[in-house]
Design a protein around this motif. Structure first.
Motif, PDB file in Angstrom:
ATOM      1  N   ILE A   1       0.838  -1.190   0.000  1.00 35.87           N
ATOM      2  CA  ILE A   1       0.000   0.000   0.000  1.00 35.87           C
ATOM      3  C   ILE A   1       0.875   1.242   0.000  1.00 35.87           C
ATOM      4  CG2 ILE A   1      -1.794  -1.232   1.299  1.00 35.87           C
ATOM      5  CD1 ILE A   1      -1.032   0.552   3.715  1.00 35.87           C
ATOM      6  N   ASP A   2       0.232   2.389  -0.208  1.00 33.90           N
ATOM      7  CA  ASP A   2       0.898   3.682  -0.117  1.00 33.90           C
ATOM      8  C   ASP A   2       0.586   4.245   1.270  1.00 33.90           C
ATOM      9  OD1 ASP A   2       1.332   6.550  -0.172  1.00 33.90           O
ATOM     10  OD2 ASP A   2       1.494   6.395  -2.343  1.00 33.90           O
ATOM     11  N   THR A   3       1.570   4.198   2.144  1.00 37.64           N
ATOM     12  CA  THR A   3       1.379   4.611   3.534  1.00 37.64           C
ATOM     13  C   THR A   3       0.947   6.063   3.663  1.00 37.64           C
ATOM     14  OG1 THR A   3       2.933   2.983   4.409  1.00 37.64           O
ATOM     15  CG2 THR A   3       2.599   4.953   5.709  1.00 37.64           C
ATOM     16  N   GLY A   4       1.560   6.938   2.892  1.00 36.74           N
ATOM     17  CA  GLY A   4       1.208   8.354   2.970  1.00 36.74           C
ATOM     18  C   GLY A   4      -0.229   8.600   2.565  1.00 36.74           C
ATOM     19  N   SER A   5      -0.662   7.975   1.487  1.00 39.42           N
ATOM     20  CA  SER A   5      -2.049   8.126   1.042  1.00 39.42           C
ATOM     21  C   SER A   5      -3.016   7.566   2.072  1.00 39.42           C
ATOM     22  CB  SER A   5      -2.250   7.418  -0.303  1.00 39.42           C
ATOM     23  OG  SER A   5      -1.476   8.032  -1.310  1.00 39.42           O
ATOM     24  N   MET A   6      -2.636   6.442   2.685  1.00 46.87           N
ATOM     25  CA  MET A   6      -3.484   5.846   3.710  1.00 46.87           C
ATOM     26  C   MET A   6      -3.711   6.812   4.867  1.00 46.87           C
ATOM     27  SD  MET A   6      -2.593   2.687   6.292  1.00 46.87           S
ATOM     28  CE  MET A   6      -1.297   3.697   7.045  1.00 46.87           C
ATOM     29  N   MET A   7      -2.637   7.403   5.381  1.00 45.82           N
ATOM     30  CA  MET A   7      -2.769   8.286   6.535  1.00 45.82           C
ATOM     31  C   MET A   7      -3.497   9.574   6.167  1.00 45.82           C
ATOM     32  SD  MET A   7      -1.844   6.664   9.128  1.00 45.82           S
ATOM     33  CE  MET A   7      -2.109   8.062  10.214  1.00 45.82           C
ATOM     34  N   GLN A   8      -3.266  10.099   4.967  1.00 41.90           N
ATOM     35  CA  GLN A   8      -3.998  11.291   4.543  1.00 41.90           C
ATOM     36  C   GLN A   8      -5.498  11.007   4.452  1.00 41.90           C
ATOM     37  OE1 GLN A   8      -2.087  12.705   0.897  1.00 41.90           O
ATOM     38  NE2 GLN A   8      -1.155  14.345   2.067  1.00 41.90           N
ATOM     39  N   ALA A   9      -5.846   9.830   3.948  1.00 39.77           N
ATOM     40  CA  ALA A   9      -7.256   9.463   3.844  1.00 39.77           C
ATOM     41  C   ALA A   9      -7.881   9.312   5.229  1.00 39.77           C
ATOM     42  CB  ALA A   9      -7.402   8.162   3.054  1.00 39.77           C
ATOM     43  N   LEU A  10      -7.136   8.733   6.160  1.00 42.04           N
ATOM     44  CA  LEU A  10      -7.633   8.585   7.530  1.00 42.04           C
ATOM     45  C   LEU A  10      -7.852   9.944   8.191  1.00 42.04           C
ATOM     46  CD1 LEU A  10      -5.791   5.650   9.345  1.00 42.04           C
ATOM     47  CD2 LEU A  10      -8.254   5.997   9.127  1.00 42.04           C
ATOM     48  N   ILE A  11      -6.900  10.847   8.011  1.00 40.98           N
ATOM     49  CA  ILE A  11      -7.010  12.183   8.605  1.00 40.98           C
ATOM     50  C   ILE A  11      -8.222  12.921   8.033  1.00 40.98           C
ATOM     51  CG2 ILE A  11      -5.880  14.448   8.709  1.00 40.98           C
ATOM     52  CD1 ILE A  11      -3.201  12.887   8.901  1.00 40.98           C
TER      53      ILE A  11
END
Length: 369
Positions: free
Chosen positions: A171-181
């Motif tokens: 997965i793309d970790t940065g995209s994951m965290m941005q989506a969560l935020i």
């Protein structure tokens, strides 16, 4: 700097739930609390300018353990415990994908385990025990998980056979965290960055939380600080630093997937046409048991050596960037999700499997309240 009346009144008055840590666990905790308590005031405190620890600093593996890791776990845990751990990791990955969908950029390339030439015993043990492990995991996956494949990637100094797992992805970790935020913000949950909890004091009706020279009261306090949770768990959580590097783009790179070496102590993957490579903390367990974000020559040099000699032999490779993250380990691989006192809770010790189980641990933590 002294806070104004407006700041205190808007952010810190009437707080029902305060979560310490804005990583995968903390934000899933907040979202689950919002589901359970739609009208509550939920506050997330983060000591860094963005999530610290490992949530934004990992390698982006959507995995549940290589074959050699699982065999190792079976030596130290019961069969039932190992199955339960793998089930938790699989359920957590499914929950993460369900919640965030395409935002995490999941790529089901599968996972591979590589065995250096000097690790003949490791390969033989994996091949010998693979039928048993597949049988143990069949009720979870309805199929064989691990199989033997011939190396088609041109690795050097390794055995010709790899162990393949089709259920692993990246997965793309940065995209994951941005989506969560974004989802947290959409649910009227406030994240305050650069806020360090320096102390807390439990009272009859809640918890007084100190942020330096300022304090406020919350009804419940939930810690989602993983590798930084040693103090609140009486040492049951030990920090474990993981160092990582990523290359510049590599022309004609023909590597797709996630790869494990030496029971998962080394791991690499492609990110587009780059190689992201991390691990080697087993070279210096004592030195890497730290909460300091840093890179060391010992580990970075070893990563570069394996990159140039084993993974991409004969290829001119330039390193674009290096970093480190802090994981939470312990004597047991089971996470700690428990109520510490009347109004204080924690969900920590993810054992290097934050992507796999972080969403589930957050949900379990919120459900303790």
């Amino acid at each position: 700097m002294k806070l104004s009346f407006w700041e205190i009144n808007s952010w810190f008055s009437g707080v029902d739930y305060t979560i310490v840590g804005s990583g995968i666990v903390g934000l899933h905790t907040a979202l689950r609390l919002r589901e359970r308590f739609p009208e509550s005031k939920i506050l997330v405190l983060e000591k860094g300018p963005m999530p610290q620890g490992a949530s934004t600093k990992n390698a982006g593996f959507a995995c549940f353990g290589s074959l050699s890791e699982i065999i190792d776990d079976l030596k130290n845990h019961s069969e039932e415990e190992v199955i339960a751990l793998i089930q938790k990791r699989r359920n957590g990955l499914q929950l993460l994908r369900k919640r965030l969908g395409d935002a995490i950029d999941f790529k089901p390339h599968g996972g591979y385990e590589i065995f250096p030439e000097e690790d003949t015993n490791g390969l033989e043990e994996c091949l010998r025990r693979m039928p048993f492990v597949n049988e143990v995991l069949r009720p979870l996956f309805r199929n064989d998980v691990f199989s033997k494949e011939t190396d088609r990637f041109g690795f050097k100094g390794t055995h010709e056979y790899l162990i393949f797992n089709p259920y692993e992805g990246q997965i793309d970790t940065g995209s994951m965290m941005q989506a969560l935020i974004k989802e947290v913000a959409a649910n009227n949950i406030q994240i305050l960055n650069c806020q360090t909890v320096t102390a807390y004091h439990e009272k009859a009706d809640g918890v007084e939380v100190a942020l330096g020279d300022f304090s406020f009261t919350t009804k419940k306090l939930l810690f989602a600080t993983n590798g930084f949770a040693s103090a609140i768990t009486d040492g049951a959580v030990k920090p474990a630093r993981a160092q990582v590097l990523i290359t510049e783009p590599i022309p004609n790179l023909d590597i797709r997937g996630t790869f494990h070496i030496d029971r998962g102590y080394y791991y690499f993957r492609n990110y587009g046409d780059r190689i992201l490579f991390g691990g080697a903390r087993n070279l210096d367990f004592e030195g890497e048991t730290t909460t300091e974000f840093a890179e060391t020559a010992l580990i970075q040099n070893r990563l570069e050596q394996l990159l140039r000699e084993m993974i991409l032999p004969g290829t001119n490779v330039a390193i674009a960037h290096r970093w480190s993250g802090i994981m939470g380990m312990g004597s047991h691989k089971n996470p700690i999700v428990e109520q510490l006192s009347s109004h204080v809770y924690c969900g920590v010790r993810l054992g290097g499997m934050g992507i796999a189980i972080g969403s589930l641990i957050g949900q379990e933590l919120a459900d303790l309240v």
